[in-house]
Enzyme design. Structure first.
Site, mmCIF file in Angstrom:
data_model
loop_
_atom_site.group_PDB
_atom_site.id
_atom_site.type_symbol
_atom_site.label_atom_id
_atom_site.label_comp_id
_atom_site.label_asym_id
_atom_site.label_seq_id
_atom_site.Cartn_x
_atom_site.Cartn_y
_atom_site.Cartn_z
ATOM 1 N N SER A 1 0.816 -1.232 0.000
ATOM 2 C CA SER A 1 0.000 0.000 0.000
ATOM 3 C C SER A 1 0.837 1.265 0.000
ATOM 4 O O SER A 1 1.723 1.429 0.841
ATOM 5 C CB SER A 1 -0.873 0.052 1.253
ATOM 6 O OG SER A 1 -1.859 -0.928 1.193
ATOM 7 N N HIS B 1 -5.403 -9.124 -2.225
ATOM 8 C CA HIS B 1 -5.657 -9.414 -0.817
ATOM 9 C C HIS B 1 -6.818 -10.390 -0.699
ATOM 10 O O HIS B 1 -7.751 -10.357 -1.496
ATOM 11 C CB HIS B 1 -6.043 -8.125 -0.068
ATOM 12 C CG HIS B 1 -5.014 -7.043 -0.160
ATOM 13 N ND1 HIS B 1 -4.926 -6.201 -1.237
ATOM 14 C CD2 HIS B 1 -4.034 -6.670 0.692
ATOM 15 C CE1 HIS B 1 -3.928 -5.350 -1.040
ATOM 16 N NE2 HIS B 1 -3.376 -5.608 0.113
ATOM 17 N N TYR C 1 -9.114 -10.165 1.456
ATOM 18 C CA TYR C 1 -10.345 -9.427 1.759
ATOM 19 C C TYR C 1 -11.046 -8.900 0.513
ATOM 20 O O TYR C 1 -12.185 -8.453 0.585
ATOM 21 C CB TYR C 1 -10.095 -8.279 2.753
ATOM 22 C CG TYR C 1 -9.173 -7.180 2.267
ATOM 23 C CD1 TYR C 1 -9.563 -6.301 1.271
ATOM 24 C CD2 TYR C 1 -7.916 -7.019 2.816
ATOM 25 C CE1 TYR C 1 -8.714 -5.293 0.829
ATOM 26 C CE2 TYR C 1 -7.066 -6.019 2.388
ATOM 27 C CZ TYR C 1 -7.472 -5.165 1.385
ATOM 28 O OH TYR C 1 -6.629 -4.189 0.941
ATOM 29 N N GLU C 2 -10.371 -8.945 -0.650
ATOM 30 C CA GLU C 2 -11.042 -8.518 -1.880
ATOM 31 C C GLU C 2 -12.071 -9.562 -2.318
ATOM 32 O O GLU C 2 -12.805 -9.330 -3.280
ATOM 33 C CB GLU C 2 -10.005 -8.275 -2.990
ATOM 34 C CG GLU C 2 -9.115 -7.061 -2.714
ATOM 35 C CD GLU C 2 -7.999 -6.891 -3.741
ATOM 36 O OE1 GLU C 2 -8.286 -6.495 -4.881
ATOM 37 O OE2 GLU C 2 -6.836 -7.170 -3.398
ATOM 38 N N ALA D 1 2.025 -2.230 4.479
ATOM 39 C CA ALA D 1 1.655 -1.223 5.470
ATOM 40 C C ALA D 1 1.104 -1.984 6.666
ATOM 41 O O ALA D 1 0.385 -2.972 6.494
ATOM 42 C CB ALA D 1 0.570 -0.321 4.901
ATOM 43 N N SER E 1 -2.062 -8.727 4.855
ATOM 44 C CA SER E 1 -1.455 -9.298 3.638
ATOM 45 C C SER E 1 -0.243 -10.128 4.014
ATOM 46 O O SER E 1 -0.124 -10.617 5.141
ATOM 47 C CB SER E 1 -1.040 -8.171 2.695
ATOM 48 O OG SER E 1 0.010 -7.405 3.263
ATOM 49 N N HIS F 1 -8.010 4.542 5.813
ATOM 50 C CA HIS F 1 -7.102 4.037 4.768
ATOM 51 C C HIS F 1 -6.297 5.151 4.095
ATOM 52 O O HIS F 1 -5.141 4.937 3.711
ATOM 53 C CB HIS F 1 -7.880 3.233 3.717
ATOM 54 C CG HIS F 1 -7.000 2.660 2.635
ATOM 55 N ND1 HIS F 1 -6.006 1.717 2.887
ATOM 56 C CD2 HIS F 1 -6.931 2.898 1.300
ATOM 57 C CE1 HIS F 1 -5.384 1.396 1.756
ATOM 58 N NE2 HIS F 1 -5.928 2.105 0.783
#
Ligand code: HPA
Length: 272
Positions: free
Chosen positions: A32, A85, A87-88, A115, A210, A245
């Site tokens: 990120s 990721h 979570y996508e 990050a 991640s 974010h």
């Protein structure tokens, strides 16, 4: 990993080679807020090739702001600017297909950046932290499924998932680097303050969404790993303000100078 995973990797390798990739020695995943570093690490004059993920069979397109979504290659180095990721909502095989592709292209070392929220009270936003070890709280493991024929073992050893030698090399280049244990949750929510207190109690220094699946896959191929986290914020409940974010991407961007110096030193040493 599903039965067809190796076929998918081979198809992705073939696409990358058709676009001009050869056999890089070192791979780098930019997390990120760090995608733009690729322009300094592999400037256009190096004759680098940029292959959008959409042109590599099976990769798909990344949906997260701050992730560019292209593979950059020179003869020695392959850089993923942007990652996928869990979570996508992608199956874990899709999340790790790019890193498996780098391994199958022939990299011997992988540098992963991300990050992360800082749990360790010694950390401040903007710190760079070498990952010494991880705790996988994602509730899954990318090696679940039939044994991948390319993987070194059914039960890969994770004693030194993050190479001590590569960490020494990084410390040689930047003595201010801190070290810590990275804990992975799936996200996409940030953690609760109670979860952060729990992670601190069990030895976690950093938290993110991640890296762990990628590192597991790289180790299963026998590839050496170096992990570097940018502390973009204090973890939930530690700063008294909500997490956002855009702050993560901003702080990620603010350490670009130091990160670029470190990564270019590493790519020089590991890519030759
Ligand atoms: N938690 C999880 N992932 C993160 C964080 C965090 O606080 N900061 C950046 N990525």
């Amino acid at each position: 990993m599903q039965r067809d995973f190796q076929e998918r990797v081979q198809a992705a390798v073939a696409s990358a080679r058709n676009h001009g990739a050869s056999t890089p020695r070192v791979g780098l995943i930019l997390g990120s807020g760090l995608s733009d570093l690729v322009d300094q690490l592999l400037p256009a004059e190096t004759g680098r090739l940029a292959i959008p993920y959409g042109e590599i069979e099976g990769f798909g397109v990344t949906s997260v702001i701050g992730h560019r979504g292209a593979l950059y290659v020179t003869p020695d180095v392959a850089v993923m600017a942007g990652r996928f990721h869990f979570y996508e909502g992608k199956p874990i095989d899709d999340v790790v297909l790019p890193v498996a592709t780098l391994c199958a292209l022939g990299i011997r070392a992988l540098i992963v950046t991300n990050a992360a929220g800082g749990i360790n009270p010694d950390y401040q936003p903007g710190d760079l932290v070498l990952i010494r070890d991880h705790i996988n709280l994602m509730g899954t493991n990318p090696l679940i499924g039939p044994k991948d024929p390319e993987s070194v073992a059914r039960f890969p050893d994770m004693t030194e998932a993050y190479s001590a030698t590569l960490r020494r090399t990084a410390l040689d280049l930047d003595a201010q680097l801190k070290e810590g244990v990275y804990v992975a949750f799936t996200g996409p929510t940030y953690e609760t303050p109670a979860e952060i207190r729990m992670l601190g109690a069990v030895g976690g220094d950093l938290v993110g969404m991640s890296t762990v699946p990628e590192v597991i896959v790289a180790r299963s191929y026998g590839v050496e790993v170096l992990g570097i986290s940018t502390v973009t914020n204090l973890a939930a409940g530690l700063s008294g303000k909500p997490l956002d974010h855009s702050e993560v991407v901003e702080v990620g961007s603010s350490i670009q100078g130091r990160m670029t110096t470190l990564l270019s030193g590493l790519l020089k040493r590991l890519g030759s």
